[in-house]
Design an enzyme around this catalytic site. Structure first.
Site, PDB file in Angstrom:
ATOM      1  N   ARG A 119       0.862  -1.182   0.000  1.00 28.33           N
ATOM      2  CA  ARG A 119       0.000   0.000   0.000  1.00 28.33           C
ATOM      3  C   ARG A 119       0.896   1.229   0.000  1.00 28.33           C
ATOM      4  O   ARG A 119       2.043   1.187   0.455  1.00 28.33           O
ATOM      5  CB  ARG A 119      -0.903   0.014   1.236  1.00 28.33           C
ATOM      6  N   ARG A 140      -0.674  -2.103  -6.802  1.00 29.30           N
ATOM      7  CA  ARG A 140      -0.957  -3.171  -5.831  1.00 29.30           C
ATOM      8  C   ARG A 140      -1.958  -4.164  -6.429  1.00 29.30           C
ATOM      9  O   ARG A 140      -1.808  -5.377  -6.318  1.00 29.30           O
ATOM     10  CB  ARG A 140      -1.495  -2.556  -4.542  1.00 29.30           C
ATOM     11  N   HIS A 161      -4.411  -9.218   3.648  1.00 30.74           N
ATOM     12  CA  HIS A 161      -5.854  -9.172   3.852  1.00 30.74           C
ATOM     13  C   HIS A 161      -6.238 -10.040   5.039  1.00 30.74           C
ATOM     14  O   HIS A 161      -5.794 -11.184   5.156  1.00 30.74           O
ATOM     15  CB  HIS A 161      -6.594  -9.681   2.601  1.00 30.74           C
TER      16      HIS A 161
END
Length: 307
Positions: free
Chosen positions: A151, A254, A277
């Site tokens: 990120r 990403r 995640h």
């Protein structure tokens, strides 16, 4: 044009004077109430004694007509507001639209570059380089975005050295990037050879730019930690110069990292871990991207795919 019933006209007057809604919003409210009035007339339903079940049927009609979830949500919001006011005025006994929500809109698929476009962008070197030090930095930034799936905030938070205070750092010897992701969750992701080479080039010239005592791995022209806005502006301009087919932002790289990795490996769990995640459902969106990629190949190559 059909004239609005007095109840709805009074509500719009209240919205104009008391709520001071803009002319554009008032037009939207007027159109929404006209639509409700027509639907009520067609179904022979009384506006002042509309029941919860009848309101649900009206919402279902909107859905069957093919309205987008956002459009349905807007209409229900207008109707709910009108009936709330009518209730305060004692004109209706209940608000039949309270608690009634539009169907959820499907989440848009994240945009990803094609493999060739992503590789071209990562390998791009501009013809005119005003500052070779910043060019080394920018190339390392792009390689880490695409090569590691970081990120933007994870990338800009990296420190040059590992420490207890560091949000993240790169271990060149081990070939790993350690980051602090969402929810304070730490993870490590492999550092590819191209990213490692670009990072070594940057580390060679970083001391010439970094302010004394600055811990950040990536710094701006003034020597302090690079800002997210600087990263976005650099990447957008670099993508245009590289001839990328879309407006490129850090998160698109990403998405490209995840999509291309899934296309090659098919290992959804591994992609989940690399992206950081918490839930596999968040990662599953990339299976849809993969399906689109396969569908394009099929449409282009299979003799029975021609429409």
């Amino acid at each position: 044009m059909t004239e609005l019933a007095p109840d709805f006209q009074d509500y719009l007057q209240h919205a104009r004077v008391q709520q001071r809604l803009s002319p554009r919003t008032l037009r939207l409210y007027t159109d929404g109430l006209l639509r409700l009035q027509v639907m009520l007339a067609e179904a022979a339903l009384p506006a002042r004694s509309l029941t919860l079940a009848q309101a649900r049927r009206l919402a279902a009609l909107l859905h069957r007509e093919g309205l987008a979830p956002k459009s349905i949500a807007l209409l229900l919001s207008v109707w709910r507001s009108a009936y709330r006011w009518l209730g305060l005025q004692g004109r209706v006994a209940l608000n039949p639209f309270d608690g009634l929500r539009a169907p959820k809109a499907p989440k848009p698929l994240p945009k990803a570059l094609g493999v060739d476009d992503a590789v071209q962008l990562a390998a791009f070197t501009p013809d005119d380089v005003p500052d070779s030090r910043l060019e080394a930095r920018d190339r390392a930034l792009v390689e880490l975005l695409y090569g590691c799936g970081l990120r933007a905030a994870e990338l800009t938070s990296l420190d040059a050295q590992a420490s207890a205070q560091a949000a993240g750092w790169v271990d060149l010897q081990a070939g790993e990037v350690h980051v602090l992701g969402k929810g304070g969750k730490r993870r490590s992701t492999p550092l590819g050879r191209a990213a490692a080479d670009a990072l070594r080039d940057w580390l060679t010239v970083r001391p010439q730019l970094a302010a004394l005592g600055e811990p950040a791995l990536f710094v701006g022209a003034r020597g302090h930690r690079i800002a997210g806005s600087t990263l976005r502006a650099m990447l957008g301009a670099r993508a245009v110069a590289a001839g990328s087919p879309a407006h490129v932002h850090p998160h698109m790289l990403r998405h490209s990292f995840a999509s291309h990795l899934l296309q090659s490996s098919g290992d959804l769990r591994a992609v989940q871990e690399l992206l950081g995640h918490a839930h596999i459902t968040t990662t599953q969106v990339y299976t849809q991207l993969d399906h689109q990629h396969l569908a394009r190949i099929y449409d282009a190559a299979h003799p029975r795919a021609k429409k």
